[in-house]
Write an enzyme that holds these catalytic residues in place. Structure first.
Site, PDB file in Angstrom:
ATOM      1  N   LEU A   1       0.832  -1.210   0.000  1.00  0.00           N
ATOM      2  CA  LEU A   1       0.000   0.000   0.000  1.00  0.00           C
ATOM      3  C   LEU A   1       0.866   1.260   0.000  1.00  0.00           C
ATOM      4  CD1 LEU A   1      -2.454  -1.288   2.725  1.00  0.00           C
ATOM      5  CD2 LEU A   1      -3.047  -0.902   0.333  1.00  0.00           C
TER       6      LEU A   1
ATOM      7  N   LYS B   1      13.680  -7.505   5.179  1.00  0.00           N
ATOM      8  CA  LYS B   1      13.880  -6.645   6.356  1.00  0.00           C
ATOM      9  C   LYS B   1      15.122  -6.987   7.193  1.00  0.00           C
ATOM     10  CE  LYS B   1       9.252  -4.898   7.283  1.00  0.00           C
ATOM     11  NZ  LYS B   1       8.286  -4.641   8.366  1.00  0.00           N
TER      12      LYS B   1
ATOM     13  N   GLY C   1       7.568 -10.657  13.748  1.00  0.00           N
ATOM     14  CA  GLY C   1       8.302  -9.439  13.400  1.00  0.00           C
ATOM     15  C   GLY C   1       7.669  -8.184  13.971  1.00  0.00           C
TER      16      GLY C   1
HETATM   17  P1  NAP Z   1       4.792 -12.755  11.664  1.00  0.00           P
HETATM   18  O1  NAP Z   1       6.217 -12.373  11.804  1.00  0.00           O
HETATM   19  O2  NAP Z   1       4.407 -13.909  10.813  1.00  0.00           O
HETATM   20  O3  NAP Z   1       4.252 -13.044  13.180  1.00  0.00           O
HETATM   21  C1  NAP Z   1       2.961 -13.480  13.438  1.00  0.00           C
HETATM   22  C2  NAP Z   1       2.863 -13.957  14.889  1.00  0.00           C
HETATM   23  O4  NAP Z   1       1.508 -14.371  15.103  1.00  0.00           O
HETATM   24  C3  NAP Z   1       3.752 -15.157  15.214  1.00  0.00           C
HETATM   25  O5  NAP Z   1       4.227 -15.045  16.518  1.00  0.00           O
HETATM   26  C4  NAP Z   1       2.784 -16.335  15.112  1.00  0.00           C
HETATM   27  O6  NAP Z   1       3.082 -17.410  15.958  1.00  0.00           O
HETATM   28  C5  NAP Z   1       1.509 -15.698  15.612  1.00  0.00           C
HETATM   29  N1  NAP Z   1       0.329 -16.412  15.120  1.00  0.00           N
HETATM   30  C6  NAP Z   1      -0.033 -16.608  13.834  1.00  0.00           C
HETATM   31  N2  NAP Z   1      -1.191 -17.295  13.776  1.00  0.00           N
HETATM   32  C7  NAP Z   1      -1.540 -17.559  15.053  1.00  0.00           C
HETATM   33  C8  NAP Z   1      -2.612 -18.267  15.647  1.00  0.00           C
HETATM   34  N3  NAP Z   1      -3.558 -18.848  14.915  1.00  0.00           N
HETATM   35  N4  NAP Z   1      -2.655 -18.335  17.000  1.00  0.00           N
HETATM   36  C9  NAP Z   1      -1.694 -17.777  17.761  1.00  0.00           C
HETATM   37  N5  NAP Z   1      -0.646 -17.097  17.245  1.00  0.00           N
HETATM   38  C10 NAP Z   1      -0.566 -16.998  15.916  1.00  0.00           C
HETATM   39  O7  NAP Z   1       3.919 -11.541  11.156  1.00  0.00           O
HETATM   40  P2  NAP Z   1       4.146  -9.975  11.452  1.00  0.00           P
HETATM   41  O8  NAP Z   1       4.952  -9.378  10.365  1.00  0.00           O
HETATM   42  O9  NAP Z   1       4.601  -9.835  12.856  1.00  0.00           O
HETATM   43  O10 NAP Z   1       2.655  -9.393  11.270  1.00  0.00           O
HETATM   44  C11 NAP Z   1       1.656  -9.753  12.187  1.00  0.00           C
HETATM   45  C12 NAP Z   1       0.379  -8.936  11.937  1.00  0.00           C
HETATM   46  O11 NAP Z   1       0.625  -7.553  12.135  1.00  0.00           O
HETATM   47  C13 NAP Z   1      -0.185  -9.061  10.518  1.00  0.00           C
HETATM   48  O12 NAP Z   1      -1.586  -9.104  10.619  1.00  0.00           O
HETATM   49  C14 NAP Z   1       0.268  -7.783   9.853  1.00  0.00           C
HETATM   50  O13 NAP Z   1      -0.612  -7.379   8.830  1.00  0.00           O
HETATM   51  C15 NAP Z   1       0.198  -6.810  11.016  1.00  0.00           C
HETATM   52  N6  NAP Z   1       1.094  -5.651  10.846  1.00  0.00           N
HETATM   53  C16 NAP Z   1       0.532  -4.408  10.785  1.00  0.00           C
HETATM   54  C17 NAP Z   1       1.339  -3.305  10.663  1.00  0.00           C
HETATM   55  C18 NAP Z   1       0.711  -1.931  10.594  1.00  0.00           C
HETATM   56  O14 NAP Z   1       1.390  -0.987  10.175  1.00  0.00           O
HETATM   57  N7  NAP Z   1      -0.517  -1.768  11.003  1.00  0.00           N
HETATM   58  C19 NAP Z   1       2.742  -3.445  10.609  1.00  0.00           C
HETATM   59  C20 NAP Z   1       3.283  -4.729  10.680  1.00  0.00           C
HETATM   60  C21 NAP Z   1       2.448  -5.832  10.806  1.00  0.00           C
HETATM   61  P3  NAP Z   1       4.312 -18.402  15.692  1.00  0.00           P
HETATM   62  O15 NAP Z   1       5.536 -17.588  15.965  1.00  0.00           O
HETATM   63  O16 NAP Z   1       4.110 -19.461  16.673  1.00  0.00           O
HETATM   64  O17 NAP Z   1       4.191 -18.835  14.261  1.00  0.00           O
END
Ligand code: NAP
Length: 289
Positions: A20, A70, A134
């Site tokens: 985006l 990243k 992350g």
């Molecule tokens: P990521 O690195 O894949 O981390 C996701 C985390 O969620 C991991 O710890 C994972 O657990 C956990 N998880 C996934 N599915 C789960 C479930 N069913 N039950 C329990 N835990 C679960 O992803 P990320 O980059 O951190 O992003 C995470 C979210 O934040 C996304 O929705 C993304 O769109 C959002 N985000 C938003 C912004 C913003 O600017 N608003 C910025 C960054 C990210 P495991 O480690 O055990 O796999």
């Protein structure tokens, strides 16, 4: 309009078509009447080093970094800010003295809505963070910067949780940080002044999912803040449950906007970034009116 003097900004990722950032940044650039263009730059991981050298060769002013670059980009930077170093990820790169400088604006993006809207003393407060991926790293660093007394991180995989905890071992953040398995959730929620969802649970199209059930959410103090990093749908089930409980809610759109604002401030070296224009461009793109 692209001219002979247009300066280049962009986002590197692979793939990058879903990003985006071009819509948001080009809206700001157009509003400011600047001769810049912000382009999507798909870069295969195996081409990262040569691509970064190429971006330098064509005089790129700066760029955003998204998945999967990243962490991989860090060794290619001449300098990394302490914030990005602490999180272990770079999401914004700029040029200083003909060298690449990597930073991370996700922390600013995360804390800005908390600081501007709910300015308060967090030093006696407890933050509970769901997920240890992350985004959780930026949220932990942000909560530390806000001064939270305790930061609890809840995850589903014990090995990853332990790794997460160990990764902060050399940081002052370690003092206030504790990791927990998911079965401790109810007990932790009852202490939370800030409850943050950093998991993708509840993100479109799985809009009926929530990392916290309505029964578990009943333990959230009514004066707490619930913050979901997800920006579509608005509000998520997680935020709906928290709102029913009387809590203040914040969705992920403002974090997205504010990390972009922080990046533009670095690249353009000015503070008058048109936040509303960027927010509206994003909402339009996301079909949020
Ligand atoms: P990521 O690195 O894949 O981390 C996701 C985390 O969620 C991991 O710890 C994972 O657990 C956990 N998880 C996934 N599915 C789960 C479930 N069913 N039950 C329990 N835990 C679960 O992803 P990320 O980059 O951190 O992003 C995470 C979210 O934040 C996304 O929705 C993304 O769109 C959002 N985000 C938003 C912004 C913003 O600017 N608003 C910025 C960054 C990210 P495991 O480690 O055990 O796999």
């Amino acid at each position: 309009m692209i001219t002979g003097k247009t300066k280049l900004l962009g986002v590197i990722g692979y793939p990058v078509g879903h990003s985006l950032s071009p819509v948001m940044h080009n809206a700001a650039i157009a509003h400011l009447g600047l001769d810049y263009a912000y382009l999507p730059l798909p870069i295969d991981p195996q081409d990262l080093e040569v691509a970064i050298a190429g971006l330098a060769a064509v005089g790129t002013v700066g760029f955003s970094v998204t998945i999967p670059h990243k962490q991989a980009i860090m060794p290619l930077m001449a300098e990394i800010t302490p914030l990005a170093q602490a999180i272990g990820a770079v999401n914004t790169v700029s040029r200083k003295d003909n060298k690449w400088v990597g930073t991370n604006t996700d922390i600013i993006g995360f804390i800005d809505p908390l600081q501007t809207t709910y300015q308060q003393d967090w030093s006696q407060k407890v933050a509970v963070i769901l997920g240890n991926g992350g985004a959780a790293r930026a949220v932990v660093a942000g909560c530390h910067q806000l001064g939270f007394a305790k930061i609890h991180v809840v995850g589903r995989n014990f090995d990853k949780l332990r790794e997460f905890q160990q990764s902060w071992a050399n940081s002052p953040i370690a003092e206030n940080l504790q990791v927990h398995s998911w079965d401790k959730l109810t007990q932790l929620i009852s202490q939370a002044s800030l409850l943050v969802n950093t998991t993708p649970m509840g993100m479109y199209p799985k809009v009926d999912d929530s990392p916290v059930s309505i029964d578990e959410m009943a333990n959230l103090p009514t004066d707490a803040i619930a913050y979901d990093l997800i920006y579509i749908p608005q509000p998520t089930k997680f935020l709906q449950y928290a709102q029913q409980q009387g809590a203040i809610i914040i969705d992920g759109l403002e974090m997205l906007v504010q990390q972009g604002v922080a990046a533009l401030k670095i690249w353009l070296q000015r503070d008058d970034i048109p936040v509303d224009i960027m927010r509206q461009a994003l909402k339009k793109q996301l079909g949020l009116g």
